[in-house]
Design an enzyme around this catalytic site. Structure first.
Site, PDB file in Angstrom:
ATOM      1  N   ALA A 125      44.352  28.476  24.465  1.00 16.21           N
ATOM      2  CA  ALA A 125      45.080  27.636  23.518  1.00 16.21           C
ATOM      3  C   ALA A 125      45.406  28.369  22.221  1.00 16.21           C
ATOM      4  CB  ALA A 125      44.270  26.380  23.218  1.00 16.21           C
ATOM      5  N   ASN A 193      36.659  26.586  21.627  1.00 15.05           N
ATOM      6  CA  ASN A 193      36.613  27.827  22.409  1.00 15.05           C
ATOM      7  C   ASN A 193      37.533  28.872  21.787  1.00 15.05           C
ATOM      8  OD1 ASN A 193      34.952  27.198  24.894  1.00 15.05           O
ATOM      9  ND2 ASN A 193      36.351  25.468  24.828  1.00 15.05           N
ATOM     10  N   HIS A 223      46.005  25.746  14.882  1.00 15.52           N
ATOM     11  CA  HIS A 223      45.106  26.845  14.508  1.00 15.52           C
ATOM     12  C   HIS A 223      45.899  27.867  13.691  1.00 15.52           C
ATOM     13  CE1 HIS A 223      42.406  25.224  17.561  1.00 15.52           C
ATOM     14  NE2 HIS A 223      43.352  25.373  18.464  1.00 15.52           N
TER      15      HIS A 223
HETATM   16  N1  LIG Z   1      39.694  28.754  25.998  1.00  7.76           N
HETATM   17  C1  LIG Z   1      40.557  27.830  25.592  1.00  7.76           C
HETATM   18  O1  LIG Z   1      41.542  28.138  24.916  1.00  7.76           O
HETATM   19  C2  LIG Z   1      40.345  26.417  25.964  1.00  7.76           C
HETATM   20  C3  LIG Z   1      39.247  26.039  26.678  1.00  7.76           C
HETATM   21  N2  LIG Z   1      39.055  24.741  27.059  1.00  7.76           N
HETATM   22  C4  LIG Z   1      37.846  24.419  27.821  1.00  7.76           C
HETATM   23  O2  LIG Z   1      38.180  24.350  29.207  1.00  7.76           O
HETATM   24  C5  LIG Z   1      37.254  23.469  29.874  1.00  7.76           C
HETATM   25  C6  LIG Z   1      38.030  22.465  30.721  1.00  7.76           C
HETATM   26  O3  LIG Z   1      38.881  21.685  29.914  1.00  7.76           O
HETATM   27  P1  LIG Z   1      39.642  20.403  30.506  1.00  7.76           P
HETATM   28  O4  LIG Z   1      40.220  20.693  31.836  1.00  7.76           O
HETATM   29  O5  LIG Z   1      40.529  19.916  29.422  1.00  7.76           O
HETATM   30  O6  LIG Z   1      38.416  19.405  30.686  1.00  7.76           O
HETATM   31  P2  LIG Z   1      38.379  17.959  31.403  1.00  7.76           P
HETATM   32  O7  LIG Z   1      37.403  17.153  30.625  1.00  7.76           O
HETATM   33  O8  LIG Z   1      39.747  17.428  31.602  1.00  7.76           O
HETATM   34  O9  LIG Z   1      37.803  18.275  32.848  1.00  7.76           O
HETATM   35  C7  LIG Z   1      36.462  18.538  33.048  1.00  7.76           C
HETATM   36  C8  LIG Z   1      36.150  18.258  34.488  1.00  7.76           C
HETATM   37  O10 LIG Z   1      34.788  18.593  34.705  1.00  7.76           O
HETATM   38  C9  LIG Z   1      34.290  17.718  35.669  1.00  7.76           C
HETATM   39  N3  LIG Z   1      32.821  17.696  35.620  1.00  7.76           N
HETATM   40  C10 LIG Z   1      32.041  17.130  34.670  1.00  7.76           C
HETATM   41  N4  LIG Z   1      30.749  17.332  34.975  1.00  7.76           N
HETATM   42  C11 LIG Z   1      30.718  18.011  36.151  1.00  7.76           C
HETATM   43  C12 LIG Z   1      29.670  18.495  36.974  1.00  7.76           C
HETATM   44  N5  LIG Z   1      28.396  18.329  36.643  1.00  7.76           N
HETATM   45  N6  LIG Z   1      30.000  19.169  38.114  1.00  7.76           N
HETATM   46  C13 LIG Z   1      31.295  19.359  38.452  1.00  7.76           C
HETATM   47  N7  LIG Z   1      32.336  18.911  37.698  1.00  7.76           N
HETATM   48  C14 LIG Z   1      32.039  18.251  36.567  1.00  7.76           C
HETATM   49  C15 LIG Z   1      34.913  16.385  35.351  1.00  7.76           C
HETATM   50  O11 LIG Z   1      34.894  15.671  36.540  1.00  7.76           O
HETATM   51  P3  LIG Z   1      35.081  14.087  36.639  1.00  7.76           P
HETATM   52  O12 LIG Z   1      36.574  13.927  36.713  1.00  7.76           O
HETATM   53  O13 LIG Z   1      34.357  13.754  37.901  1.00  7.76           O
HETATM   54  O14 LIG Z   1      34.474  13.496  35.403  1.00  7.76           O
HETATM   55  C16 LIG Z   1      36.321  16.806  34.921  1.00  7.76           C
HETATM   56  O15 LIG Z   1      37.187  16.773  36.029  1.00  7.76           O
HETATM   57  C17 LIG Z   1      36.414  22.818  28.763  1.00  7.76           C
HETATM   58  O16 LIG Z   1      35.178  23.490  28.625  1.00  7.76           O
HETATM   59  C18 LIG Z   1      37.252  23.054  27.507  1.00  7.76           C
HETATM   60  O17 LIG Z   1      36.472  23.089  26.337  1.00  7.76           O
HETATM   61  C19 LIG Z   1      39.978  23.770  26.771  1.00  7.76           C
HETATM   62  C20 LIG Z   1      41.094  24.102  26.042  1.00  7.76           C
HETATM   63  C21 LIG Z   1      41.340  25.435  25.537  1.00  7.76           C
HETATM   64  O1  LIG Z   2      39.730  25.362  21.356  1.00  8.88           O
HETATM   65  C1  LIG Z   2      39.873  24.616  22.331  1.00  8.88           C
HETATM   66  O2  LIG Z   2      39.041  24.566  23.249  1.00  8.88           O
HETATM   67  C2  LIG Z   2      41.075  23.775  22.477  1.00  8.88           C
HETATM   68  C3  LIG Z   2      41.947  23.727  21.322  1.00  8.88           C
HETATM   69  O3  LIG Z   2      41.563  23.897  20.182  1.00  8.88           O
HETATM   70  C4  LIG Z   2      43.328  23.439  21.576  1.00  8.88           C
HETATM   71  O4  LIG Z   2      43.702  23.090  22.703  1.00  8.88           O
HETATM   72  O5  LIG Z   2      44.106  23.577  20.615  1.00  8.88           O
END
Ligand SMILES: NC(=O)C1=CN([C@@H]2O[C@H](COP(=O)(O)OP(=O)(O)OC[C@H]3O[C@@H](n4cnc5c(N)ncnc54)[C@H](OP(=O)(O)O)[C@@H]3O)[C@@H](O)[C@H]2O)C=CC1
Ligand SMILES: O=C([O-])CC(=O)C(=O)O
Length: 271
Positions: A125, A193, A223
């Site tokens: 992001a 993140n 950001h």
């Molecule tokens: N690096 C970057 O720039 C960014 C990183 N991220 C990170 O990416 C990751 C994913 O984001 P996002 O897709 O938006 O998240 P979501 O909340 O949309 O999806 C998370 C998923 O994890 C599942 N889940 C929860 N607990 C478990 C478990 N114990 N075992 C298996 N699956 C599980 C949920 O399933 P269920 O549907 O069953 O609840 C859900 O489908 C996050 O950690 C977020 O912080 C996000 C944005 C930017």
């Molecule tokens: O940092 C993250 O995980 C997500 C975030 O800020 C963005 O999507 O702008």
């Protein structure tokens, strides 16, 4: 890679980013095939995957490491170790989106080194990691980032509860955090993140300074970064349109799609 030189990609797990990625791979990325998916609710995942042209199997994290060349981690941060360890032990590549959790899981970097695996943190992001990495080849004097998010992009962060900060009803922008990327990774594990990615590209999590503002008037996760180095001064801002998950910018999944496309491309742009 398998014999056909096709990159077999796994997605762990099928949340907002995971589903966007699965759709994009299914729509076609040259040389890339969706080989497996992991999800906690197998039946729901199979239901959703049935709408794809090529529906992959839903498997465990361990099986995914066997079936795939590259696994994309897009799960809650607490699952990073369970997803990444088998991939790295198999000498394969993990693309990590929950990169904040990498700070507490440095043993994964050692696993990668010992077994010849790779951990890839995409730009996600954020923006400008290529220029920050290049600047780090010289001397970076300072890295500062200011994040402004709509209230619903920050709700649920442990830092707010621990410090008794209530942002539900704010009417003006409120600075809720000032500290390092490492502190932000602990206090905002699902929201910042990007700060950790910036820190790993540049001067590290203890020297990357961050402010976080909750802004009730904002609709985008914004950001702004200033880097001062002996080669260049960088000033850059990204305004992310939230996805179905208000914490996650839409561009995050697109960043991974672009990276997967790069794996198979004869012409590769960027550092
Ligand atoms: N690096 C970057 O720039 C960014 C990183 N991220 C990170 O990416 C990751 C994913 O984001 P996002 O897709 O938006 O998240 P979501 O909340 O949309 O999806 C998370 C998923 O994890 C599942 N889940 C929860 N607990 C478990 C478990 N114990 N075992 C298996 N699956 C599980 C949920 O399933 P269920 O549907 O069953 O609840 C859900 O489908 C996050 O950690 C977020 O912080 C996000 C944005 C930017
Ligand atoms: O940092 C993250 O995980 C997500 C975030 O800020 C963005 O999507 O702008």
């Amino acid at each position: 890679m398998n014999d056909g030189q096709e990159l077999r990609v796994g997605i762990a797990v099928l949340g907002t980013i995971g589903k966007a990625l699965a759709k994009a791979i299914d729509a076609g990325i040259p040389g890339v095939r969706l080989a497996a998916v992991a999800a906690r609710n197998q039946a729901a995942a199979e239901d959703w995957l049935a709408s794809l042209r090529h529906s992959p199997p839903v498997v465990s994290f361990d099986a995914m490491a066997e079936l795939c060349d590259v696994v994309v981690e897009c799960a809650p941060a607490a699952l990073l170790g369970d997803i990444a360890a088998p991939v790295l032990k198999a000498g394969k590549t993990i693309i990590v989106l929950s990169c904040g959790a990498l700070l507490e899981k440095q043993e994964l970097v050692e696993l990668a080194r010992v077994h010849g695996g790779h951990i890839h943190v995409p730009t996600g992001a954020l923006l400008g990691l290529d220029a920050v990495i290049a600047a780090a080849e010289g001397h970076i004097r300072s890295v500062r980032m200011i994040t402004r998010k709509p209230v619903r992009g920050l709700l649920g962060a442990p830092y707010l509860a621990e410090h008794g900060i209530d942002i539900d009803a704010i009417e003006e922008p409120l600075r809720i955090f000032s500290g390092t990327a490492r502190e932000a990774a602990t206090g905002f594990p699902a929201n910042l993140n990007v700060a950790v990615a910036l820190s790993l590209a540049g001067v590290g999590p203890d020297d990357t300074h961050l402010e976080i503002w909750a802004d009730p008037a904002l609709t985008r996760n914004t950001h702004s970064i200033v880097v001062d180095s002996d080669a260049a001064r960088l000033e850059m801002t990204i305004e992310n349109i939230p996805s179905e998950n208000p914490k996650t910018g839409r561009i995050t999944a697109q960043s991974v799609v672009a990276l997967l496309r790069k794996f198979g491309a004869p012409l590769r742009m960027g550092t």
